[in-house]
Each structure stands twice: as C-alpha cells, then as structure tokens.
Design an enzyme around this catalytic site. Structure first.
Site, PDB file in Angstrom:
ATOM      1  N   GLY A  15       0.840  -1.211   0.000  1.00 48.08           N
ATOM      2  CA  GLY A  15       0.000   0.000   0.000  1.00 48.08           C
ATOM      3  C   GLY A  15       0.866   1.248   0.000  1.00 48.08           C
ATOM      4  O   GLY A  15       1.849   1.321   0.737  1.00 48.08           O
ATOM      5  N   ARG A  76       1.108  -5.137  -5.295  1.00 47.46           N
ATOM      6  CA  ARG A  76       1.262  -6.326  -4.449  1.00 47.46           C
ATOM      7  C   ARG A  76       1.447  -7.471  -5.451  1.00 47.46           C
ATOM      8  O   ARG A  76       0.508  -7.837  -6.147  1.00 47.46           O
ATOM      9  CB  ARG A  76       0.029  -6.549  -3.585  1.00 47.46           C
ATOM     10  CG  ARG A  76      -0.321  -5.344  -2.672  1.00 47.46           C
ATOM     11  CD  ARG A  76      -1.441  -5.719  -1.704  1.00 47.46           C
ATOM     12  NE  ARG A  76      -2.124  -4.560  -1.154  1.00 47.46           N
ATOM     13  CZ  ARG A  76      -1.701  -3.858  -0.093  1.00 47.46           C
ATOM     14  NH1 ARG A  76      -0.587  -4.190   0.511  1.00 47.46           N
ATOM     15  NH2 ARG A  76      -2.392  -2.830   0.343  1.00 47.46           N
ATOM     16  N   ASP A 107       4.539  -4.742   6.155  1.00 45.31           N
ATOM     17  CA  ASP A 107       4.975  -6.082   6.561  1.00 45.31           C
ATOM     18  C   ASP A 107       5.090  -7.057   5.388  1.00 45.31           C
ATOM     19  O   ASP A 107       6.025  -7.862   5.342  1.00 45.31           O
ATOM     20  CB  ASP A 107       4.110  -6.644   7.694  1.00 45.31           C
ATOM     21  CG  ASP A 107       2.634  -6.676   7.353  1.00 45.31           C
ATOM     22  OD1 ASP A 107       2.247  -6.161   6.284  1.00 45.31           O
ATOM     23  OD2 ASP A 107       1.858  -7.227   8.149  1.00 45.31           O
ATOM     24  N   THR A 130       4.249   2.464   5.806  1.00 47.22           N
ATOM     25  CA  THR A 130       2.852   2.030   5.886  1.00 47.22           C
ATOM     26  C   THR A 130       2.112   2.951   6.841  1.00 47.22           C
ATOM     27  O   THR A 130       2.670   3.360   7.862  1.00 47.22           O
ATOM     28  CB  THR A 130       2.730   0.571   6.396  1.00 47.22           C
ATOM     29  OG1 THR A 130       1.355   0.319   6.744  1.00 47.22           O
ATOM     30  CG2 THR A 130       3.579   0.281   7.615  1.00 47.22           C
ATOM     31  N   ASP A 132      -0.162   2.007   8.688  1.00 52.49           N
ATOM     32  CA  ASP A 132      -0.708   1.194   9.788  1.00 52.49           C
ATOM     33  C   ASP A 132       0.099   1.291  11.086  1.00 52.49           C
ATOM     34  O   ASP A 132      -0.422   0.966  12.155  1.00 52.49           O
ATOM     35  CB  ASP A 132      -0.775  -0.286   9.377  1.00 52.49           C
ATOM     36  CG  ASP A 132      -1.666  -0.520   8.175  1.00 52.49           C
ATOM     37  OD1 ASP A 132      -2.448   0.379   7.821  1.00 52.49           O
ATOM     38  OD2 ASP A 132      -1.561  -1.603   7.567  1.00 52.49           O
ATOM     39  N   ASP A 134       2.316  -0.682  12.183  1.00 54.91           N
ATOM     40  CA  ASP A 134       2.229  -1.982  12.847  1.00 54.91           C
ATOM     41  C   ASP A 134       3.509  -2.813  12.740  1.00 54.91           C
ATOM     42  O   ASP A 134       3.460  -4.034  12.836  1.00 54.91           O
ATOM     43  CB  ASP A 134       1.042  -2.775  12.267  1.00 54.91           C
ATOM     44  CG  ASP A 134       1.184  -3.003  10.768  1.00 54.91           C
ATOM     45  OD1 ASP A 134       2.058  -2.374  10.135  1.00 54.91           O
ATOM     46  OD2 ASP A 134       0.421  -3.810  10.212  1.00 54.91           O
ATOM     47  N   ARG A 167     -26.521  12.486  16.588  1.00 48.95           N
ATOM     48  CA  ARG A 167     -26.369  11.120  16.088  1.00 48.95           C
ATOM     49  C   ARG A 167     -25.169  10.403  16.700  1.00 48.95           C
ATOM     50  O   ARG A 167     -24.237  11.040  17.190  1.00 48.95           O
ATOM     51  CB  ARG A 167     -26.159  11.149  14.566  1.00 48.95           C
ATOM     52  CG  ARG A 167     -27.446  11.354  13.832  1.00 48.95           C
ATOM     53  CD  ARG A 167     -27.196  11.440  12.355  1.00 48.95           C
ATOM     54  NE  ARG A 167     -28.461  11.595  11.650  1.00 48.95           N
ATOM     55  CZ  ARG A 167     -28.585  12.070  10.431  1.00 48.95           C
ATOM     56  NH1 ARG A 167     -27.519  12.444   9.749  1.00 48.95           N
ATOM     57  NH2 ARG A 167     -29.760  12.170   9.871  1.00 48.95           N
ATOM     58  N   MET A 174      -8.502   2.683   8.624  1.00 50.06           N
ATOM     59  CA  MET A 174      -7.656   1.558   8.211  1.00 50.06           C
ATOM     60  C   MET A 174      -6.742   1.123   9.362  1.00 50.06           C
ATOM     61  O   MET A 174      -6.811   1.659  10.464  1.00 50.06           O
ATOM     62  CB  MET A 174      -6.823   1.950   7.005  1.00 50.06           C
ATOM     63  CG  MET A 174      -7.600   1.942   5.707  1.00 50.06           C
ATOM     64  SD  MET A 174      -6.485   2.214   4.311  1.00 50.06           S
ATOM     65  CE  MET A 174      -7.569   1.808   2.955  1.00 50.06           C
ATOM     66  N   ARG A 176      -5.468  -2.377   9.033  1.00 45.96           N
ATOM     67  CA  ARG A 176      -5.482  -3.836   8.888  1.00 45.96           C
ATOM     68  C   ARG A 176      -5.855  -4.477  10.219  1.00 45.96           C
ATOM     69  O   ARG A 176      -6.994  -4.334  10.629  1.00 45.96           O
ATOM     70  CB  ARG A 176      -4.129  -4.345   8.383  1.00 45.96           C
ATOM     71  CG  ARG A 176      -4.290  -5.499   7.402  1.00 45.96           C
ATOM     72  CD  ARG A 176      -2.956  -5.994   6.931  1.00 45.96           C
ATOM     73  NE  ARG A 176      -2.352  -5.195   5.917  1.00 45.96           N
ATOM     74  CZ  ARG A 176      -2.578  -5.327   4.612  1.00 45.96           C
ATOM     75  NH1 ARG A 176      -3.389  -6.250   4.189  1.00 45.96           N
ATOM     76  NH2 ARG A 176      -1.971  -4.565   3.746  1.00 45.96           N
ATOM     77  N   ALA A 191     -12.921  11.998  20.094  1.00 49.26           N
ATOM     78  CA  ALA A 191     -14.050  11.056  19.950  1.00 49.26           C
ATOM     79  C   ALA A 191     -14.374  10.429  21.302  1.00 49.26           C
ATOM     80  O   ALA A 191     -13.602  10.532  22.257  1.00 49.26           O
ATOM     81  CB  ALA A 191     -13.693   9.987  18.927  1.00 49.26           C
TER      82      ALA A 191
HETATM   83  O1  F6P Z   1      -1.416  -1.699   4.793  1.00 55.57           O
HETATM   84  C1  F6P Z   1      -1.934  -0.503   4.403  1.00 55.57           C
HETATM   85  C2  F6P Z   1      -3.409  -0.587   4.150  1.00 55.57           C
HETATM   86  O2  F6P Z   1      -3.909   0.696   3.855  1.00 55.57           O
HETATM   87  C3  F6P Z   1      -4.238  -1.228   5.276  1.00 55.57           C
HETATM   88  O3  F6P Z   1      -4.509  -0.338   6.327  1.00 55.57           O
HETATM   89  C4  F6P Z   1      -5.451  -1.691   4.530  1.00 55.57           C
HETATM   90  O4  F6P Z   1      -6.064  -2.766   5.186  1.00 55.57           O
HETATM   91  C5  F6P Z   1      -4.882  -2.126   3.209  1.00 55.57           C
HETATM   92  O5  F6P Z   1      -3.663  -1.418   3.040  1.00 55.57           O
HETATM   93  C6  F6P Z   1      -5.784  -1.848   2.023  1.00 55.57           C
HETATM   94  O6  F6P Z   1      -5.152  -2.314   0.872  1.00 55.57           O
HETATM   95  P1  F6P Z   1      -5.641  -2.033  -0.617  1.00 55.57           P
HETATM   96  O7  F6P Z   1      -5.277  -0.625  -0.962  1.00 55.57           O
HETATM   97  O8  F6P Z   1      -4.895  -3.012  -1.434  1.00 55.57           O
HETATM   98  O9  F6P Z   1      -7.114  -2.209  -0.615  1.00 55.57           O
END
Ligand code: F6P
Length: 329
Positions: A15, A76, A107, A130, A132, A134, A167, A174, A176, A191
C-alpha cells in the site's frame, strides 16, 4: 562492503503511504552522495520480476518531497511470492548490475525481502512505509502521522453533523489488524471511544460502551472503529446498534483510501528523510537484512526477524484507552 556494492536498487511496494517519495529522494541522494549508482524499480517487486528498472540520478527525485503516493508506483506482486518469480527477480538484478536493495513498504514488503535475501544472499535494507504503524522495532512508520492527521481532519468535520443531528457515528479507519490509527485518531479527534482489534478479542466493546452509557452527558457520539473482522467493522457495529439499541440514530462513515493520500506532514517528511539516509548508512556499514526503525528519535537497525516477529508484536499503549475514556465523560 562499500567495496563490493556499486549499485543500489530502490523500490516501493504494498500500500502506498505519504512520505514514500520523501524516502525515495533520501535513499537516492544519500546513495549518490556515498558514491553508489542508483536504479529505480517500478511497481515494487513486479518491476524486479518484469525488469522495469531505470537509472536514477539526483534530479530524478527533485520536487517530490511534498507529494503523496509514490512516483515509482507500487503493487502487491503475486509472482514474487513464488520461487520462480523470485528467481526471475534475482536474474534481473544481476542483469542490471544491482548489488543491494532498499525496499520501502509494510509487513508484506519486508516479508518478501527477508525471504529473497535468504534465498539469494542479497543485501537488503527495509524502510517501514505504511500508514498502519504496525511494524515492531520502530516507534513510527512512514505515513502514519499524515494518515492520523487526515483522520483527525475528517472527525472534526463529521462532528458538525453528529452534533447537529444528535447522532451516533461510527467512523471506520484503516490499520489492517492494528488499532493505532483508530485509538490515536479518536484521542486527536476528541471522539468518545475507539473499537480496536486488540481489545475486541477480549471484550464486547460495543456492549460495554452502551452499558456504561457513553452518551449520558452528550447529544452525539463519535466512535472510531478499526477495520478488522475482529471488531466487526463500522457497518457490522451499526447493524448491531440498529437491532439491539434502536434508540440511537446511527450513521457510518468509512474513510477508506482517503487516509492514504495527500501531502506528507513535516513529521513524515523528516522521518522518511532520516530513514532513507540511514538505509544507505546501513549498507555502507555492511548491514544487511535489517529494517530502519526510530527508537526515541534515534535511527536504529532492526533485524527483519524482529521487525516481523509475531511473538513479539508491537502493542498499543493500553493507558491511551483510559485517557480516551476519561476525557470522553
Ligand atoms: O497496509 C496498508 C493498508 O492501507 C491497510 O490499512 C489496509 O487494510 C490495506 O492497506 C488496504 O489495501 P488495498 O489498498 O490493497 O485495498
């Protein structure tokens, strides 16, 4: 090692993340500064397998530090997951005279790099790119800060409607299987709660929130939800609320790829620049199969085995959940 490495190949994979271009610029220019030749590999590992490789000069990375996405494009690549694909990639590296690789990605990218390095004895340095956040062994990944700021910006805007209509909003972000964006996005956006996979494994967070009356003192509520089968995602949670707690007027916003785009923040540009330079330092020092991490502002070398270890996964700071709930009263 510097005697043996003449040409460094660089790619972005997986990504895209804001700051990848800044990293690419830093890798290219530091490599040239240190006397290496640089080759840019298009579309991640696919470009290595399909020989989409071009010479990179310092000027080829001009005017990109502020741009989101990646000028090298990304993919990918399924073929690189096969032994035949990796063999083709190695043959192309040899053909192009590439002696070492710098790979920028998450990763999946680093997992591929580690496997390739072990099979073909190629020196590889990874940069954590990334949104994420992570990866183990680094406090931050390139792109995380920008995505967090985008999430905050979106929460600020959604709050206007949440307040006006009284509401309950579930905003899906995102990450993952990691809750860093959801939890810190919730704190930054003020929030009421964050529903994240790390906690959902243990508790029914939605039931707890409702039972604790998270809306008793407020007209509206915003809950950030990490995308994950474990949390049920924002749609799943909203469906549950409609069935189990019909007193709430619930809405869902899924931020999706909005979070991955845009010009990187100063923090991401600086991180990417420092990490890109550190990647070349690592090769000069004879390091291989390491990811560059930031540990308390210091650039460190993290072995791929540690960066990708599932036994020792980087965890969220649970005190932040308390902070979030204490400040949401
Ligand atoms: O790893 C980065 C990320 O944006 C994640 O947070 C998400 O789950 C995934 O990539 C989405 O991937 P794609 O762009 O291939 O849908």
């Amino acid at each position: 090692m510097i005697g043996r490495i003449k040409t460094v190949g660089v790619l972005t994979s997986g990504g895209d993340a804001p700051g990848m271009n800044a990293a690419l610029r830093a890798v290219t220019r530091s490599a040239i500064y240190n006397g290496f030749k640089v080759k840019g590999i298009y579309r991640g590992y696919r470009g290595l397998v399909e020989d989409e490789i071009v010479d990179f000069e310092a000027k080829d990375v001009s005017g990109i530090i502020h741009r989101g996405g990646t000028i090298l494009r990304t993919a990918r690549c399924k073929e690189f997951r096969t032994p035949e694909g990796r063999k083709k990639a190695y043959e192309n590296m040899q053909k192009q005279g590439i002696d070492a690789l710098v790979v920028i990605g998450g990763d999946g990218t680093l997992t591929g790099a580690w496997q390739f390095a072990r099979e073909f004895d190629v020196p590889i340095v990874g940069l954590p790119g990334t949104i994420d956040n992570d990866l183990n062994g680094t406090d931050h990944t390139i792109g995380y800060d920008t995505a967090l700021n985008t999430i905050m910006w979106c929460v600020d805007r959604i709050r206007d409607t949440a307040n006006s209509h009284e509401r309950l909003f579930f905003i899906e972000v995102m990450g993952r299987d990691a809750g860093f964006l959801a939890l810190n996005g919730a704190i930054a956006g003020g929030a009421e709660a964050a529903i994240i996979p790390e906690i959902s494994i243990e508790n029914d967070q939605l039931a707890q929130l409702i039972e604790n009356g998270f809306r008793t003192t407020k007209r509206s509520s915003i809950v950030l939800v990490a995308e994950s089968p474990v949390t049920g995602g924002a749609m799943g949670l909203a469906e549950r609320v409609r069935n189990e707690y019909p007193q709430y007027d619930v809405r869902v916003t899924i931020l999706g790829h909005l979070q991955r785009g845009g010009s990187p923040t100063a923090q991401d540009r600086i991180l990417a620049s420092r990490m890109g330079e550190a990647a070349i330092d690592a090769l000069v020092e004879g390091q291989r199969n390491v990811m560059i991490g930031d540990d308390d502002e210091q650039m460190v070398y993290v072995p791929f085995s540690k960066a990708l270890s599932s036994d020792n996964k980087k965890t969220i700071d649970r005190h932040l959940l308390d902070t979030l709930s204490h400040l949401a009263i």
